[in-house]
Design a protein around this motif. Structure first.
Motif: not given
Length: 229
Positions: A55, A60, A96, A99-100, A102
């Motif tokens: 990631r 993060h 987490l 994350e695609s 947002q």
């Protein structure tokens, strides 16, 4: 691929079951494999460890991130009542693992945390399996008179693809209203994706067909005879 839970022990069977349900409901992207472990420290903090795909560290920063054997280890301590609430835990884990999708500004949270979460959950459920990465989602609040309130959502698809996609909803009152609008917009997008490659292929075929050239002088009389000249 899937999410496996190797250990779940925070000291309360009901909480263990609740956290397990949240992890299973959130799931992971189809192309990724993850494992999870949640234990309780002596000070009462939840130690959450997730092992899986890479990631972006900048997105993060609240996780301890360690590269190991082709996988990445993510570790975070959840402290106090606020961080150990189900909604907060779900939001952090979802951010987490997915994350695609947002989520940016969401002023609906200030109007009603429950309603704000419901809008996010609705959009996330629809977008998480779409072939778009990353998607940024923003919400807005539109006030109409003393008692009237509507909401708006913007979805932006920004990538290195030739045709980025962005969409604004109309003014909606409920998460279901938004779900209906977004589902229709995505259906239109999919149809355009099917049509566009077909048209592109037709153009390539047309370009590939050579244009008729001039008739060589030696063949000109024969051609003229066939045409009745």
């Amino acid at each position: 691929m899937a999410l496996s839970i190797s250990r779940m022990a925070v000291g309360d069977p009901e909480i263990d079951q609740r956290l397990r349900q949240i992890l299973q409901a959130v799931g992971v992207p189809a192309s990724e494999d993850w494992s999870a472990s949640i234990t309780c420290s002596r000070g009462g903090a939840w130690e959450v460890v997730l092992d899986g795909a890479p990631r972006a560290k900048s997105d993060h920063v609240d996780w301890e991130i360690v590269q190991r054997d082709g996988h990445v280890r993510f570790r975070k301590m959840f402290l106090g009542r606020d961080e150990q609430g189900p909604d907060h835990f779900r939001r952090v884990i979802r951010k987490l693992l997915w994350e695609s999708v947002q989520f940016k500004e969401n002023p609906i949270q200030k109007v009603s945390p429950v309603l704000g979460e419901a809008f996010e959950e609705t959009v996330w459920n629809i977008l998480r399996h779409e072939d778009m990465n990353p998607i940024q989602v923003r919400f807005g609040v539109w006030r109409e008179g003393p008692d009237g309130m509507k909401f708006v959502c913007k979805v932006e698809y920004a990538s290195n693809r030739r045709v980025p996609w962005s969409w604004w909803s109309g003014l909606v009152r409920t998460p279901q209203d938004l779900a209906n609008e977004l589902s229709r917009a995505l259906a239109v997008r999919r149809k355009r994706q099917v049509v566009s490659p077909s048209l592109s292929g037709l153009r390539r075929v047309r370009r590939a067909v050579p244009a008729p050239g001039p008739v060589p002088p030696s063949q000109a009389p024969a051609v003229a005879d066939r045409l009745g000249a």
